[in-house]
Enzyme design. Structure first.
Site, PDB file in Angstrom:
ATOM      1  CD  GLN A 145     -58.207  74.325  29.600  1.00 51.44           C
ATOM      2  OE1 GLN A 145     -58.123  73.138  29.900  1.00 51.44           O
ATOM      3  NE2 GLN A 145     -57.242  74.956  28.972  1.00 51.44           N
ATOM      4  CG  ASN A 146     -57.124  79.926  33.730  1.00 42.63           C
ATOM      5  OD1 ASN A 146     -56.817  78.749  33.658  1.00 42.63           O
ATOM      6  ND2 ASN A 146     -56.368  80.901  33.266  1.00 42.63           N
ATOM      7  CG  HIS A 194     -62.686  73.730  33.389  1.00 39.53           C
ATOM      8  ND1 HIS A 194     -61.345  73.435  33.258  1.00 39.53           N
ATOM      9  CD2 HIS A 194     -63.316  72.919  32.491  1.00 39.53           C
ATOM     10  CE1 HIS A 194     -61.173  72.504  32.329  1.00 39.53           C
ATOM     11  NE2 HIS A 194     -62.354  72.178  31.842  1.00 39.53           N
ATOM     12  CB  CYS A 238     -78.147  76.525  45.626  1.00 36.58           C
ATOM     13  SG  CYS A 238     -79.151  75.670  46.850  1.00 36.58           S
ATOM     14  CB  CYS A 297     -79.109  78.531  49.300  1.00 36.12           C
ATOM     15  SG  CYS A 297     -79.646  79.257  47.725  1.00 36.12           S
ATOM     16  N   GLY A 299     -51.078  79.025  27.339  1.00 37.40           N
ATOM     17  CA  GLY A 299     -50.826  78.598  28.720  1.00 37.40           C
ATOM     18  C   GLY A 299     -51.635  77.414  29.190  1.00 37.40           C
ATOM     19  CB  SER A 313     -50.629  71.004  30.255  1.00 37.66           C
ATOM     20  OG  SER A 313     -51.880  70.572  30.747  1.00 37.66           O
ATOM     21  CD  GLU A 370     -43.570  72.802  29.983  1.00 33.45           C
ATOM     22  OE1 GLU A 370     -42.390  72.612  30.307  1.00 33.45           O
ATOM     23  OE2 GLU A 370     -44.543  72.489  30.683  1.00 33.45           O
TER      24      GLU A 370
HETATM   25  P1  OAD Z   1     -51.704  72.971  33.497  1.00 34.52           P
HETATM   26  O1  OAD Z   1     -51.096  73.210  34.834  1.00 34.52           O
HETATM   27  O2  OAD Z   1     -52.000  71.566  33.134  1.00 34.52           O
HETATM   28  O3  OAD Z   1     -50.773  73.571  32.348  1.00 34.52           O
HETATM   29  C1  OAD Z   1     -50.281  74.875  32.417  1.00 34.52           C
HETATM   30  C2  OAD Z   1     -49.441  75.140  31.178  1.00 34.52           C
HETATM   31  O4  OAD Z   1     -49.010  76.483  31.219  1.00 34.52           O
HETATM   32  C3  OAD Z   1     -48.183  74.264  31.052  1.00 34.52           C
HETATM   33  O5  OAD Z   1     -48.076  73.761  29.720  1.00 34.52           O
HETATM   34  C4  OAD Z   1     -47.048  75.236  31.357  1.00 34.52           C
HETATM   35  O6  OAD Z   1     -45.873  74.950  30.620  1.00 34.52           O
HETATM   36  C5  OAD Z   1     -47.634  76.557  30.887  1.00 34.52           C
HETATM   37  N1  OAD Z   1     -47.083  77.735  31.572  1.00 34.52           N
HETATM   38  C6  OAD Z   1     -46.630  77.836  32.842  1.00 34.52           C
HETATM   39  N2  OAD Z   1     -46.221  79.086  33.113  1.00 34.52           N
HETATM   40  C7  OAD Z   1     -46.415  79.807  31.971  1.00 34.52           C
HETATM   41  C8  OAD Z   1     -46.189  81.164  31.602  1.00 34.52           C
HETATM   42  N3  OAD Z   1     -45.681  82.060  32.460  1.00 34.52           N
HETATM   43  N4  OAD Z   1     -46.501  81.545  30.337  1.00 34.52           N
HETATM   44  C9  OAD Z   1     -47.030  80.650  29.447  1.00 34.52           C
HETATM   45  N5  OAD Z   1     -47.265  79.362  29.751  1.00 34.52           N
HETATM   46  C10 OAD Z   1     -46.975  78.934  30.998  1.00 34.52           C
HETATM   47  O7  OAD Z   1     -53.026  73.890  33.434  1.00 34.52           O
HETATM   48  P2  OAD Z   1     -54.273  73.777  32.441  1.00 34.52           P
HETATM   49  O8  OAD Z   1     -53.834  73.310  31.102  1.00 34.52           O
HETATM   50  O9  OAD Z   1     -55.009  75.048  32.530  1.00 34.52           O
HETATM   51  O10 OAD Z   1     -59.389  71.518  35.514  1.00 34.52           O
HETATM   52  O11 OAD Z   1     -55.107  72.638  33.129  1.00 34.52           O
HETATM   53  C11 OAD Z   1     -56.327  72.264  32.548  1.00 34.52           C
HETATM   54  C12 OAD Z   1     -57.301  71.834  33.630  1.00 34.52           C
HETATM   55  O12 OAD Z   1     -56.699  70.826  34.450  1.00 34.52           O
HETATM   56  C13 OAD Z   1     -57.667  72.910  34.634  1.00 34.52           C
HETATM   57  O13 OAD Z   1     -58.696  73.770  34.185  1.00 34.52           O
HETATM   58  C14 OAD Z   1     -58.109  72.113  35.820  1.00 34.52           C
HETATM   59  C15 OAD Z   1     -57.005  71.109  35.835  1.00 34.52           C
HETATM   60  O14 OAD Z   1     -57.256  69.921  36.466  1.00 34.52           O
HETATM   61  C16 OAD Z   1     -60.231  71.196  36.504  1.00 34.52           C
HETATM   62  O15 OAD Z   1     -59.967  71.374  37.688  1.00 34.52           O
HETATM   63  C17 OAD Z   1     -61.530  70.616  36.034  1.00 34.52           C
END
Ligand code: OAD
Length: 237
Positions: free
Chosen positions: A94-95, A112, A120, A139, A178, A180, A206
């Site tokens: 998702q990164n 994502h 463009c 572009c 990693g 949520s 967590e």
């Molecule tokens: P989140 O910020 O929602 O969640 C990050 C997760 O990583 C949390 O559960 C943290 O506990 C965990 N975490 C933090 N530090 C860590 C570490 N050192 N080791 C392991 N885990 C760790 O991020 P995403 O789940 O990636 O989408 O968010 C999903 C999507 O929401 C993103 O791609 C983005 C966002 O809005 C868009 O922008 C479309």
């Protein structure tokens, strides 16, 4: 984990937590990006239509911070696993950063999108992009000043969904690292994989929102958990 001998095909889902120890902010942790910025103003299709300058500036700011960020041991461990795993393997991230690639991984799908690509809106061309976009550069393909970041906004369909579900159907093991579990469709992959018979493992700081869907959850920093797990896989358990 269950019977490792039966595992051949692996799907790995990653989220912001795998890049946290590289100094890239997560979204929903305390002090995270969505505490400092309102996603309704900078990350939705409606926001882009309403106030493109604000959204372009937000992504210019984030793209600009990537140069001095580096892959951490979790990215490197997945790079090594990708290089050495004899079966099918797919990293679905998702990164929008490029740390998986810089950590050596090759089989990566950015569902994502990617910070370092521009799209463009006039000619649908995609191109590598490191400069700013808020100043409306032309572009290189069609000359229109219609470039946007090649990232998926809320309200848009994530990329590569057909390929991702094809891999989930074949998966013997689904691993989530990693994330949520707050954003669909990625948050639902564990249920799909499990329904289709895959073992499921979560590696996260967590318990995530979908933690109870996983057969096994290991809690801790990705820089420790991921190299340990990848080592187990490569040594056969
Ligand atoms: P989140 O910020 O929602 O969640 C990050 C997760 O990583 C949390 O559960 C943290 O506990 C965990 N975490 C933090 N530090 C860590 C570490 N050192 N080791 C392991 N885990 C760790 O991020 P995403 O789940 O990636 O989408 O968010 C999903 C999507 O929401 C993103 O791609 C983005 C966002 O809005 C868009 O922008 C479309």
């Amino acid at each position: 984990m269950g019977d490792m001998g039966k595992i051949r095909n692996i799907v790995i889902l990653t989220g912001a937590g795998i890049s946290a120890e590289s100094g890239i902010d997560t979204f929903r942790s305390p002090g995270g990006i969505w505490e400092r910025f309102d996603p309704d103003e900078v990350a939705t299709a409606e926001a882009f239509a309403r106030d493109p300058d604000k959204l372009l500036g937000f992504y210019d700011m984030r793209r600009g911070t990537l140069d001095d960020k580096h892959p951490n041991p979790a990215h490197h461990a997945l790079g090594r696993l990708d290089a050495e795993w004899p079966g099918e393997l797919l990293i679905v991230t998702q990164n929008v950063d490029d740390l998986h690639e810089r950590g050596g991984a090759r089989r990566v799908l950015h569902m994502h999108g990617e910070h370092l690509n521009a799209l463009c809106t006039a000619c649908d061309g995609r191109m590598p992009w490191r400069a700013t976009l808020a100043d409306r550069p032309a572009c290189p393909d069609c000359g229109e000043r219609a470039l946007r970041p090649d990232v998926v906004l809320f309200g848009e369909v994530p990329y590569h969904m057909d390929a991702i579900f094809a891999a989930l159907r074949q998966a013997d093991l689904f691993v989530s690292i990693g994330t949520s579990g707050a954003v669909y469709p990625a948050a639902g992959f564990v249920q799909t994989a499990r329904d289709l018979g895959a073992q499921t493992l979560e590696l996260n700081l967590e318990p995530s929102e979908g933690s109870t869907w996983f057969e096994e959850s290991r809690l801790g920093p990705a820089s420790e958990l991921v190299p340990a797990w990848a080592g187990e896989m490569l040594s056969g358990g």
